[in-house]
Design a protein around this motif. Structure first.
Motif, PDB file in Angstrom:
ATOM      1  N   UNK A  76       0.844  -1.203   0.000  1.00 49.59           N
ATOM      2  CA  UNK A  76       0.000   0.000   0.000  1.00 49.59           C
ATOM      3  C   UNK A  76       0.876   1.248   0.000  1.00 49.59           C
ATOM      4  N   UNK A  77       0.431   2.236  -0.766  1.00 53.95           N
ATOM      5  CA  UNK A  77       1.210   3.465  -0.970  1.00 53.95           C
ATOM      6  C   UNK A  77       0.412   4.651  -0.418  1.00 53.95           C
ATOM      7  N   UNK A  78       1.070   5.487   0.396  1.00 53.70           N
ATOM      8  CA  UNK A  78       0.452   6.673   0.992  1.00 53.70           C
ATOM      9  C   UNK A  78       1.085   7.922   0.382  1.00 53.70           C
ATOM     10  N   UNK A  79       0.225   8.854  -0.077  1.00 54.11           N
ATOM     11  CA  UNK A  79       0.697  10.166  -0.530  1.00 54.11           C
ATOM     12  C   UNK A  79       0.310  11.207   0.524  1.00 54.11           C
ATOM     13  N   UNK A  80       1.318  11.948   1.018  1.00 51.95           N
ATOM     14  CA  UNK A  80       1.119  12.968   2.054  1.00 51.95           C
ATOM     15  C   UNK A  80       1.291  14.336   1.397  1.00 51.95           C
ATOM     16  N   UNK A  81       0.230  15.120   1.255  1.00 50.78           N
ATOM     17  CA  UNK A  81       0.350  16.422   0.577  1.00 50.78           C
ATOM     18  C   UNK A  81       1.138  17.436   1.399  1.00 50.78           C
ATOM     19  N   UNK A  82       1.486  18.541   0.767  1.00 51.85           N
ATOM     20  CA  UNK A  82       2.245  19.605   1.436  1.00 51.85           C
ATOM     21  C   UNK A  82       1.522  20.093   2.686  1.00 51.85           C
ATOM     22  N   UNK A  83       2.282  20.285   3.764  1.00 50.87           N
ATOM     23  CA  UNK A  83       1.793  20.840   5.028  1.00 50.87           C
ATOM     24  C   UNK A  83       0.676  20.012   5.655  1.00 50.87           C
ATOM     25  N   UNK A  84       0.551  18.764   5.246  1.00 48.92           N
ATOM     26  CA  UNK A  84      -0.409  17.873   5.893  1.00 48.92           C
ATOM     27  C   UNK A  84       0.166  17.411   7.231  1.00 48.92           C
ATOM     28  N   UNK A  85      -0.604  17.565   8.281  1.00 50.22           N
ATOM     29  CA  UNK A  85      -0.197  17.079   9.603  1.00 50.22           C
ATOM     30  C   UNK A  85      -0.613  15.615   9.704  1.00 50.22           C
ATOM     31  N   UNK A  86       0.306  14.746  10.113  1.00 52.13           N
ATOM     32  CA  UNK A  86      -0.011  13.324  10.136  1.00 52.13           C
ATOM     33  C   UNK A  86       0.692  12.606  11.283  1.00 52.13           C
ATOM     34  N   UNK A  87       0.141  11.462  11.616  1.00 51.25           N
ATOM     35  CA  UNK A  87       0.655  10.619  12.698  1.00 51.25           C
ATOM     36  C   UNK A  87       0.496   9.167  12.270  1.00 51.25           C
ATOM     37  N   UNK A  88       1.493   8.321  12.644  1.00 54.76           N
ATOM     38  CA  UNK A  88       1.491   6.918  12.215  1.00 54.76           C
ATOM     39  C   UNK A  88       1.631   6.024  13.438  1.00 54.76           C
ATOM     40  N   UNK A  89       0.791   4.982  13.521  1.00 50.20           N
ATOM     41  CA  UNK A  89       0.829   4.015  14.620  1.00 50.20           C
ATOM     42  C   UNK A  89       1.007   2.628  14.013  1.00 50.20           C
ATOM     43  N   UNK A  90       2.055   1.921  14.434  1.00 52.99           N
ATOM     44  CA  UNK A  90       2.334   0.579  13.923  1.00 52.99           C
ATOM     45  C   UNK A  90       1.656  -0.469  14.804  1.00 52.99           C
TER      46      UNK A  90
END
Length: 684
Positions: free
Chosen positions: A198-212
């Motif tokens: 699976x591929x994730x695209x994160x746009x400019x200035x997008x605030x994001x958080x990742x949990x494994x």
């Protein structure tokens, strides 16, 4: 992607070139040191914590819980580039990645790996300098997968405001947001589950958080800089990074300069309509031209005698905030005993960018001088060459000289720093700010409003109206704009967009990282007690003239607005102090213009009209309280234990003068403590 919405693309395992075995970890058992560590980490996820390795320690204790920002193995990088399909246009260093225009030594390394397990996570953050992020789940074991929380580009300001109340700085990547926090937000939160392929695209200035979650997760991530990234970084991110001291990484100004030069050269050969690629490049250059105008304005200095080192290959970084130095910078110019204390981590003299110097930051000895890496005329020529290529037959309307570029009203941050430099070259003088209970400041820390005759410090400008020092320094003093500014009467639409962003950034200055060693903080940087770090500079080795004149451009603008009669009065040594009166002897309603009134001459009486004693009664002058009266009040009201006042002596008393100085110092100390308490209550 142009909409700024995050994307989750499933099924990259079906793309031509995908090799599940090539993305495995078994091959790293006998690889390089970093590859072996990756293999050992995978073993620690598979095996119980008690498993021992060669040196007798457990795998759990030998490796971090999360391999974050880990070097990407070369075999994984080759396999990534082997993938076919639309993902090819988003590859690192592809045609869509503008970092390819940077010299190789200046190019940042963005291709990284994130190797995690159950419970590991990446805290809430934004990718630096509005870059666009790409993330591919290359390998998982034991049901490993990742939960993503993302926001849109357009909601960046809403996200910052949402977390500001909790003193959370998303640029620092130190806060893990809960689902409850995000559930009550006034912006959209996208939630996605990422599994193998699976591929994730994160746009400019997008605030994001990742949990494994689950077992082993192996992700390959990289960032790209686009034309939109450069524009957003110049307008939105760099002002915040400067205040909070967030390293820049991407050398945005240098990258913008290199892209403009390269695209201009290409379009000069091919033309703007020769092919779809040429048309796309022309559109990119058109979008970047306003940002390049802003860059030129920020690097402009009124003093043409500033030394240009002509070392444009140098990669200099500000020792205070970590941002890239493109042209104008400030170098320690001290040559005293503290010279060794003004050296950076590289052993060279402290360097500051103009944005830092304009807010009072300086080196330990507080004596600096301006220098430049590039000649401003070369930047103007590069800008006009791009305009000519784009304009075609209308080239005369697009070409601008430096005055035309400055007329666009971009924030000339280097010129603001230049004015602070002139203030520092004057003798240090303590004055009073007319806000916050009239607290004491140094003259370099404030600005004078001609309209209301008030001196306002830069910190109060920020408290009252969210105004940055550079905007104050560059405000034309021949208008009422400065008065409206410090009274918070100026609408945001009337101000420069970058100035507004800087003003918002200074309200978060109390969250900034502390000043690095051998540098002194400015008036927005808090010390351990929450007070600003500012002190008077020592006598400057190159002092300014005794009478500091207004900048040349402002003097010309001011003189153009004056009539011949007013200029004649000024040139003849007369001043304008009285308001205009009507024929009835009363102030003309709404007329605030001053009329020339001759100065009183020692050679004879003044020709000024006599005032009516009845209508202009003056209070009799009084002498101030005596030292004895001040001592009695200090004992009764403040509870001070003060010795007796030395008696008067004929011809004066040195002891009495010394007593008065000590008493004044004690009163000033009390005044400073009260100001300090008031500052804490105000949240600074």
């Amino acid at each position: 992607m142009a909409s700024g919405v995050p994307l989750l693309v499933y099924g990259c395992t079906e793309l031509e070139g995908w090799d599940e075995e090539a993305f495995g970890v078994e091959r790293f058992m006998n690889g390089t040191d970093s590859e072996r560590d990756l293999y050992r980490y995978a073993q620690s996820v598979r095996a119980p914590p008690a498993v021992k390795i060669e040196d007798g320690s457990s795998v759990e204790s030998a490796l971090p819980a999360y391999l974050k920002d880990y070097p990407c193995p070369p075999s994984w990088e080759r396999q990534l580039h082997a993938l076919q399909g639309p993902i090819q246009t988003l590859m690192p260093l592809s045609d869509s990645d503008m970092t390819t225009y940077l010299p190789e030594k200046a190019r940042p390394e963005t291709l990284m790996c994130y190797i995690g397990r159950q419970g590991t996570r990446t805290a809430l953050h934004r990718d630096r300098c509005a870059s666009e992020g790409q993330n591919l789940m290359a390998h998982t074991e034991g049901g490993g997968h990742s939960l993503w929380l993302l926001t849109e580009t357009a909601d960046a300001d809403k996200v910052s405001r949402h977390f500001n109340s909790d003193d959370v700085v998303v640029e620092f990547e130190h806060h893990e947001a809960s689902l409850d926090e995000l559930a009550h937000a006034d912006f959209t939160v996208y939630i996605g589950e990422q599994r193998t392929g699976d591929f994730i695209y994160v746009p400019s200035r997008s605030t994001h958080q990742v949990i494994n979650r689950g077992g082993l997760t192996c992700k390959i991530a990289w960032s790209r800089m686009t034309a939109r990234s450069l524009t957003l970084a110049m307008a939105e991110d760099l002002p915040i990074y400067n205040i909070l001291r967030v390293p820049e990484i991407y050398r945005v100004k240098l990258l913008l300069h290199q892209v403009v030069l390269a695209l201009t050269a290409q379009l000069t050969v091919t033309g703007t309509l020769a092919s779809p690629i040429a048309a796309r490049n022309a559109k990119t250059l058109e979008d970047l031209l306003p940002a390049y105008d802003q860059l030129i304005s920020e690097e402009w200095l009124e003093d043409d005698d500033v030394q240009v080192t002509d070392n444009d290959d140098a990669l200099l970084v500000c020792d205070s905030c970590g941002q890239d130095i493109f042209s104008v910078y400030w170098q320690c110019d001290g040559d005293g005993e503290d010279d060794d204390a003004c050296k950076g981590t590289d052993g060279e003299k402290i360097l500051l960018c103009s944005a830092c110097y304009a807010i009072g930051r300086t080196c330990a000895c507080r004596v600096m001088k301006p220098l430049a890496l590039r000649n401003l005329a070369e930047l103007v020529n590069a800008r006009n060459a791009a305009a000519v290529v784009l304009a075609g037959d209308d080239r005369t309307e697009r070409v601008r000289d430096i005055e035309g570029i400055l007329a666009l009203n971009h924030l000339a941050i280097s010129h603001a720093a230049e004015q602070i430099y002139d203030k520092r070259r004057e003798p240090a003088k303590q004055i009073t700010c007319h806000y916050l209970n009239y607290h004491p400041i140094w003259a370099v820390e404030g600005h004078f409003c001609r309209r209301c005759s008030r001196r306002v410090c830069f910190r109060c400008f920020a408290r009252i109206a969210r105004v940055h020092a550079a905007e104050v320094l560059l405000m034309p003093f021949e208008t009422d704009d400065l008065h409206r500014l410090h009274r918070d009467e100026m609408d945001v639409s009337e101000r420069d967009a970058r100035a507004v962003r800087l003003g918002e950034a200074v309200t978060r200055a109390h969250l900034a990282r502390p000043p690095p060693p051998n540098t002194a903080g400015g008036w927005y940087d808090p010390d351990e007690d929450g007070e600003s770090i500012s002190a008077p500079a020592p006598p400057h080795p190159h002092p300014a003239p005794s009478r500091v004149r207004a900048p040349k451009r402002k003097r010309e603008l001011r003189d153009e607005e004056k009539g011949d009669e007013e200029l004649a009065w000024e040139l003849s040594g007369l001043r304008t102090t009285r308001k205009r009166r009507s024929t009835e002897g009363k102030l003309t309603n709404g007329d605030r213009r001053a009329v020339p009134v001759p100065l009183t001459s020692r050679a004879g009486p003044s020709t000024r009209p006599r005032r009516s004693v009845t209508n202009h009664r003056r209070e009799p002058e009084r002498d101030g309280p005596s030292l004895e009266e001040i001592r009695e009040q200090g004992i009764e009201i403040l509870g001070w234990d003060l010795p007796e006042v030395p008696p008067h002596e004929e011809g004066g008393s040195a002891e009495r003068e010394e007593y008065a100085e000590k008493l004044a110092g004690k009163l000033m100390q009390l005044f400073a403590e009260q100001h300090k308490a008031a500052s804490r209550l105000s949240g600074w």
